[in-house]
Design a protein around this motif. Structure first.
Motif, PDB file in Angstrom:
ATOM      1  N   LEU A 154     -10.417 -12.553  -1.822  1.00 21.88           N
ATOM      2  CA  LEU A 154      -9.487 -11.493  -1.436  1.00 21.88           C
ATOM      3  C   LEU A 154     -10.174 -10.462  -0.555  1.00 21.88           C
ATOM      4  CD1 LEU A 154      -7.526 -10.877  -4.775  1.00 21.88           C
ATOM      5  CD2 LEU A 154      -6.657 -11.913  -2.670  1.00 21.88           C
ATOM      6  N   MET A 155     -11.392 -10.113  -0.909  1.00 22.68           N
ATOM      7  CA  MET A 155     -12.126  -9.142  -0.093  1.00 22.68           C
ATOM      8  C   MET A 155     -12.392  -9.705   1.301  1.00 22.68           C
ATOM      9  SD  MET A 155     -12.589  -6.271  -1.662  1.00 22.68           S
ATOM     10  CE  MET A 155     -13.977  -5.491  -0.807  1.00 22.68           C
ATOM     11  N   ALA A 156     -12.724 -10.982   1.365  1.00 16.47           N
ATOM     12  CA  ALA A 156     -12.984 -11.601   2.668  1.00 16.47           C
ATOM     13  C   ALA A 156     -11.718 -11.660   3.511  1.00 16.47           C
ATOM     14  CB  ALA A 156     -13.557 -12.998   2.471  1.00 16.47           C
ATOM     15  N   ALA A 157     -10.582 -11.872   2.852  1.00 15.65           N
ATOM     16  CA  ALA A 157      -9.319 -12.010   3.577  1.00 15.65           C
ATOM     17  C   ALA A 157      -8.750 -10.664   4.014  1.00 15.65           C
ATOM     18  CB  ALA A 157      -8.297 -12.745   2.715  1.00 15.65           C
ATOM     19  N   GLY A 158      -8.844  -9.675   3.116  1.00 12.26           N
ATOM     20  CA  GLY A 158      -8.186  -8.411   3.411  1.00 12.26           C
ATOM     21  C   GLY A 158      -9.100  -7.236   3.640  1.00 12.26           C
ATOM     22  N   GLY A 159     -10.360  -7.407   3.336  1.00 17.93           N
ATOM     23  CA  GLY A 159     -11.276  -6.282   3.497  1.00 17.93           C
ATOM     24  C   GLY A 159     -10.974  -5.202   2.477  1.00 17.93           C
TER      25      GLY A 159
END
Length: 216
Positions: A154-159
């Motif tokens: 999720l962090m990689a996708a949405g920052g």
């Protein structure tokens, strides 16, 4: 001492002792999967019953394991390791695609691995619950590991910043609990749905996690 150390390792029936021991260990683990996941269950099993199923002696059992709970712990880790490997491979194959497609591929790979053998489902989602404080700790550690994997995606996708990261951690922990419950109920026949429908419901839940924490 040097002469003894340099002697060749003993072989039995054409196999090194280490290989034979590894085979015995696998037979004991397979017997554990059968008894815990397909037979009377962990709480109704015994060392003698497991050894009888494996065709081995209790002496050989205690050469490999301290008790039945250790067998359960090894099997629980193995089920999760296989499912994690399948999910990570799916994520690797779908690198660069949107989060919905990647999540769908990862969940389908996870579900295929876990439900490939109904004994795995019962062992991983039923038999390990409430066995002991030690087993509960292992179970929670594995759930945390799954949550961390999803959090990273999720962090990689949405920052997002640190506040968003904290929000993701809460949401992914809840998501892992939902996956465990739904996969168990579906595999047990309590949920009338196809795997595609299950995947869609869970992916919708995942992609619906807010990308920003609620304003105070």
């Amino acid at each position: 001492m040097t002469e003894v150390a340099n002697q060749p390792r003993r072989r039995y029936a054409g196999k090194p002792a280490a290989e034979r021991r590894a085979e015995r260990r696998e037979r004991l683990l397979e017997a554990g999967l059968q008894l815990f996941g397909g037979g009377p269950g962990f709480r109704a099993a015994s060392v003698s019953a497991l050894c009888e199923t494996a065709g081995l002696s209790t002496r050989q059992f205690y050469q490999e394991f301290h008790n039945l709970e250790e067998v359960l712990a090894v099997l629980h880790a193995r089920v999760n390791d296989l499912a994690e490997q399948a999910a990570v491979e799916a994520l690797t194959r779908t690198a660069g695609q949107d989060i919905g497609r990647r999540a769908t591929a990862a969940f389908r790979a996870y579900a295929a691995s876990v439900t490939d053998d109904p004994r795995r489902v019962r062992l991983a989602f039923v038999e390990v619950v409430g066995v002991s404080p030690g087993m509960e700790r292992r179970r929670m550690e594995r759930r945390t590991r799954w949550a961390e994997l999803i959090h990273a995606e999720l962090m990689a996708a949405g920052g997002g910043d640190e506040a968003a990261s904290r929000a993701y951690r809460v949401a992914t922990t809840a998501f892992v609990g939902a996956v465990n419950g739904l996969v168990h109920d579906w595999s047990a026949g309590y949920v009338d749905a196809t795997l595609d429908e299950i995947a869609a419901a869970l992916v919708n839940m995942l992609v619906g996690i807010p990308r920003e924490p609620p304003s105070r």
